[in-house]
Design a protein around this motif. Structure first.
Motif, PDB file in Angstrom:
ATOM      1  N   LYS A 266      30.394  44.318   0.629  1.00  0.00           N
ATOM      2  CA  LYS A 266      29.390  44.592   0.038  1.00  0.00           C
ATOM      3  C   LYS A 266      28.639  45.692  -0.352  1.00  0.00           C
ATOM      4  CE  LYS A 266      29.561  39.765  -1.483  1.00  0.00           C
ATOM      5  NZ  LYS A 266      28.233  38.818  -0.562  1.00  0.00           N
ATOM      6  N   SER A 267      28.355  45.606   0.948  1.00  0.00           N
ATOM      7  CA  SER A 267      27.412  46.655   1.038  1.00  0.00           C
ATOM      8  C   SER A 267      27.754  48.073   1.433  1.00  0.00           C
ATOM      9  CB  SER A 267      26.319  46.136   2.568  1.00  0.00           C
ATOM     10  OG  SER A 267      25.582  47.035   3.499  1.00  0.00           O
ATOM     11  N   ASP A 268      27.315  48.718   1.132  1.00  0.00           N
ATOM     12  CA  ASP A 268      27.449  50.607   1.577  1.00  0.00           C
ATOM     13  C   ASP A 268      27.213  50.379   3.237  1.00  0.00           C
ATOM     14  OD1 ASP A 268      27.927  53.020   1.573  1.00  0.00           O
ATOM     15  OD2 ASP A 268      25.682  53.556   0.581  1.00  0.00           O
ATOM     16  N   PHE A 269      27.709  51.033   3.255  1.00  0.00           N
ATOM     17  CA  PHE A 269      27.097  51.603   4.973  1.00  0.00           C
ATOM     18  C   PHE A 269      27.447  53.010   5.788  1.00  0.00           C
ATOM     19  CE2 PHE A 269      31.299  51.974   6.927  1.00  0.00           C
ATOM     20  CZ  PHE A 269      32.840  51.209   5.700  1.00  0.00           C
ATOM     21  N   VAL A 270      26.787  53.071   7.039  1.00  0.00           N
ATOM     22  CA  VAL A 270      26.870  54.994   7.160  1.00  0.00           C
ATOM     23  C   VAL A 270      28.611  55.322   8.201  1.00  0.00           C
ATOM     24  CG1 VAL A 270      25.618  55.675   8.886  1.00  0.00           C
ATOM     25  CG2 VAL A 270      24.661  54.124   8.295  1.00  0.00           C
TER      26      VAL A 270
END
Lengths: 366, 127
Positions: A266-270
């Motif tokens: 779900k999360s965006d990540f670097v």
């Protein structure tokens, strides 16, 4: 070697005949009895490795999970307490800051195990991304010793000294337990491809733990093993090593590590955008594992040739004591991936043979 | 550190054992094998190959490093130690005996005087 850092097992290593070398600023044993014997014995019985140079950081706070999901590539929120996950930490451009193990110690508390040479860089990187997250990051590297006990005899040895039943401890899980009367985090992980554990222990307890394990293990064939065998074991198992198969320049798409990158979380990540783009376009380079077909070792830094053209570069090379031949990995330009490749050996072309990893059959989760 | 009195040595950590008829065995010293660690491969020269003193005539490889072998004197190769093709670890376990690397015919025996004796080599082979 007076400027080098020493692990809590330094005196133990020296007393046991370890040949000490500078590794990433640490005075570490490269070998005890000999790399080949340590390697083979770890596969046949068990090996004990001082890996206390590895770093540890605690990440805690209300939003520790969200934070780690943002800075790491693997899926952190779905981890249960007691699980270990291998993850990468990437730059925006998809290059790798470090590869690490994540231990979920509580709902809002994680222990990270970091490469020795990257600890300062990693902690700086984590701290520079904390803005907006209710989270704390603490470098606790000097609090911990880390001892790896690997091989078929690892559990039989450990069970003699451990107060807890380890039969239910699954691969990539950990448990707090007393071993030889000393508090440990017993982690069912390793870097050899064998069944085994890594034991996090308070620095002041590390030497007595190592002594107890060695004493009990010796009759079961346990040997002390150094960083030389650690490297040949990990390469035989085709595990990536930071600075070799992965680096600032070598991305997980190139290194076949996309299984550690959860694009669907779900999360965006670097690094996500860059990795998605690279995956769609197809990587310009790929990590390939190879055998030499002879006893010769082709070492890191050697150019790979396709006829007169440079096709890539060797990033790891060693001797497989199990196969009795040279093995290695190389970063190869995509257009040469299906071609016959060679290296120059004093003016003569010497072929290499691309091989599907791992080099030998291993079953660490057995 | 084992340094037999009866052999000749070079600063490059090779030994030379003089046989009859200007023939000799050449190997690497106990100090050299110990520094290299487990030896995994020895590249041997071909029979009949000729070398000058100081020429590279082969390679000894260990897990840790590859090290060139230098011919101690002008010589022609009689044979390489074929045992090492399958068992390069003999260089570790028996550096001065079974682990010899090449048998040579010495071209100019007067060059032998330039080699080191055990005492002189012992000075070099200090850690």
């Amino acid at each position: 070697m007076s400027d080098l850092k020493r692990t809590p097992l330094y005196s133990f290593n020296v007393a046991q005949g370890g040949r000490m070398v500078d590794f990433a600023g640490w005075e570490m044993p490269v070998q005890f009895g000999g790399i080949l014997d340590e390697h083979k014995t770890t596969r046949a019985a068990a090996g004990l490795f001082d890996v206390s140079h590895m770093g540890e950081a605690i990440v805690s706070g209300e939003q520790a999970t969200e934070f780690l999901d943002y800075v790491l590539t693997n899926d952190i929120s779905s981890m249960e307490v007691g699980r270990v996950v291998y993850s990468l930490m990437c730059y925006e451009n998809g290059g790798v800051v470090d590869d690490l193990l994540v231990y979920r110690q509580g709902a809002d508390s994680y222990l990270l195990c970091l490469n020795a040479s990257n600890v300062d860089k990693d902690v700086d990187w984590l701290m520079s991304h904390m803005d907006g997250f209710a989270v704390k990051v603490k470098d606790v590297s000097s609090d911990y010793g880390l001892i790896a006990l690997q091989g078929k005899e690892a559990f039989p040895i450990l069970e003699i000294l451990c107060d807890s039943d380890l039969k239910t401890l699954k691969y990539y899980h950990f448990v707090d337990a007393k071993v030889a009367g000393v508090d440990c985090i017993v982690s069912r992980t390793g870097y050899t491809g064998e069944k085994g554990v890594e034991l996090f222990v308070r620095s002041e307890d590390a030497a007595s733990l190592a002594e107890a394990l060695f004493e009990v293990g010796k009759p079961k064939g346990l040997v002390l093993a150094g960083l030389g065998a650690r490297d040949s074991l990990r390469l035989e198992a085709s595990y990536s090593l930071y600075g070799h198969e992965i680096s600032e320049e070598i991305t997980p798409v190139q290194a076949n590590l996309m299984w550690t990158v959860k694009l669907s979380k779900k999360s965006d990540f670097v690094g996500k955008a860059a990795l998605v783009a690279e995956k769609e376009k197809g990587p310009e380079k790929k990590i390939v594992f190879f055998k030499t077909g002879t006893r010769r070792i082709i070492r890191a830094g050697t150019a790979l040739m396709c006829g007169p053209e440079v096709a890539g570069m060797v990033v790891s090379g060693t001797f497989s004591p199990v196969l009795n031949e040279g093995i290695g990995s190389a970063l190869v330009d995509a257009k040469f991936l299906k071609q016959e490749l060679s290296v120059d050996n004093r003016g003569k072309a010497m072929a290499i043979y691309a091989t599907k990893p791992p080099f030998i059959e291993l079953n660490p989760q057995a | 550190m084992n340094i037999p009195e009866t052999l000749k040595y070079t600063k490059d950590h090779e030994w030379l054992k003089i046989l009859e008829n200007d023939e000799a065995l050449v190997g690497i010293t106990d100090f050299a094998q110990s520094s290299l660690g487990d030896i995994t491969y020895v590249e041997l020269p071909e029979e009949g190959e000729e070398f000058s003193e100081g020429d590279t005539f082969g390679v000894v490889e260990s897990v840790k490093a590859a090290s060139d072998l230098y011919m101690p004197v002008d010589a022609e190769v009689i044979e390489g130690n074929a045992v090492l093709e399958e068992s390069p670890e003999k260089v570790n376990s028996s550096a001065f005996e079974e682990g010899w690397i090449v048998k040579i015919k010495i071209t100019d025996p007067s060059q032998l005087e330039l080699l080191l004796d055990a005492a002189a080599y012992a000075e070099i082979a200090k850690d």
